[in-house]
Design a protein around this motif. Sequence first.
Motif, PDB file in Angstrom:
ATOM      1  N   UNK A  17     -14.937  23.332   3.955  1.00  0.00           N
ATOM      2  CA  UNK A  17     -14.997  23.620   2.519  1.00  0.00           C
ATOM      3  C   UNK A  17     -13.906  22.850   1.775  1.00  0.00           C
ATOM      4  N   UNK A  18     -12.690  22.865   2.293  1.00  0.00           N
ATOM      5  CA  UNK A  18     -11.589  22.138   1.653  1.00  0.00           C
ATOM      6  C   UNK A  18     -11.871  20.642   1.655  1.00  0.00           C
ATOM      7  N   UNK A  19     -12.412  20.146   2.741  1.00  0.00           N
ATOM      8  CA  UNK A  19     -12.752  18.721   2.817  1.00  0.00           C
ATOM      9  C   UNK A  19     -13.814  18.361   1.775  1.00  0.00           C
ATOM     10  N   UNK A  20     -14.788  19.227   1.583  1.00  0.00           N
ATOM     11  CA  UNK A  20     -15.825  18.972   0.582  1.00  0.00           C
ATOM     12  C   UNK A  20     -15.245  18.991  -0.832  1.00  0.00           C
ATOM     13  N   UNK A  21     -14.264  19.842  -1.066  1.00  0.00           N
ATOM     14  CA  UNK A  21     -13.649  19.905  -2.394  1.00  0.00           C
ATOM     15  C   UNK A  21     -12.774  18.690  -2.683  1.00  0.00           C
ATOM     16  N   UNK A  22     -12.117  18.171  -1.668  1.00  0.00           N
ATOM     17  CA  UNK A  22     -11.177  17.067  -1.844  1.00  0.00           C
ATOM     18  C   UNK A  22     -11.867  15.703  -1.867  1.00  0.00           C
ATOM     19  N   UNK A  23     -12.983  15.559  -1.176  1.00  0.00           N
ATOM     20  CA  UNK A  23     -13.631  14.259  -0.995  1.00  0.00           C
ATOM     21  C   UNK A  23     -13.878  13.486  -2.292  1.00  0.00           C
ATOM     22  N   UNK A  24     -14.359  14.101  -3.363  1.00  0.00           N
ATOM     23  CA  UNK A  24     -14.593  13.314  -4.588  1.00  0.00           C
ATOM     24  C   UNK A  24     -13.319  12.707  -5.177  1.00  0.00           C
ATOM     25  N   UNK A  25     -12.167  13.291  -4.875  1.00  0.00           N
ATOM     26  CA  UNK A  25     -10.909  12.780  -5.406  1.00  0.00           C
ATOM     27  C   UNK A  25     -10.278  11.724  -4.507  1.00  0.00           C
ATOM     28  N   UNK A  26     -10.755  11.626  -3.270  1.00  0.00           N
ATOM     29  CA  UNK A  26     -10.186  10.690  -2.312  1.00  0.00           C
ATOM     30  C   UNK A  26     -10.814   9.309  -2.431  1.00  0.00           C
ATOM     31  N   UNK A  27     -12.115   9.261  -2.690  1.00  0.00           N
ATOM     32  CA  UNK A  27     -12.788   7.965  -2.753  1.00  0.00           C
ATOM     33  C   UNK A  27     -12.814   7.452  -4.191  1.00  0.00           C
ATOM     34  N   UNK A  28     -12.910   6.165  -4.319  1.00  0.00           N
ATOM     35  CA  UNK A  28     -12.998   5.518  -5.624  1.00  0.00           C
ATOM     36  C   UNK A  28     -14.464   5.170  -5.869  1.00  0.00           C
ATOM     37  N   UNK A  29     -15.089   5.870  -6.799  1.00  0.00           N
ATOM     38  CA  UNK A  29     -16.511   5.677  -7.057  1.00  0.00           C
ATOM     39  C   UNK A  29     -16.830   4.264  -7.551  1.00  0.00           C
ATOM     40  N   UNK A  30     -15.902   3.626  -8.192  1.00  0.00           N
ATOM     41  CA  UNK A  30     -16.123   2.288  -8.729  1.00  0.00           C
ATOM     42  C   UNK A  30     -15.887   1.164  -7.734  1.00  0.00           C
TER      43      UNK A  30
END
Length: 80
Positions: A17-30
Motif C-alpha cells: 500500500x505504501x509503495x502504491x502511494x509513493x510510486x507516482x511521486x518517484x517517477x517522472x511522468x514527462x
Amino acid sequence: MKRVLWLLAFVIGGYFIVRALIEPFVIDFGDPSSYEDDWGGPSLIGVLLVHMGPGILVAALFIYALRRSDRRRGQDTPEG
C-alpha cells in the motif's frame, strides 16, 4: 501461529500500500527514461500497473475484511 501469519500479511500488505502511494511521486511522468527500465516498462501504464496494482488490490482486500469483521461483530452483540 495464526496471529503470526496475520501480522506478516499486515506488514507485507502495508508495504504494498505504501509503495502504491509513493510510486507516482518517484517517477517522472514527462521523462520516459526514468521508468522505462522498471518492471512493467517501457510503457507508463505498465509500470503503474505493476507497481501500484498490488497495493490497490491489498487495500481493497483490507477494506473488505474490515467490513466483514464489523458485520460479524454487530451480529454477535445481543440487542436490547
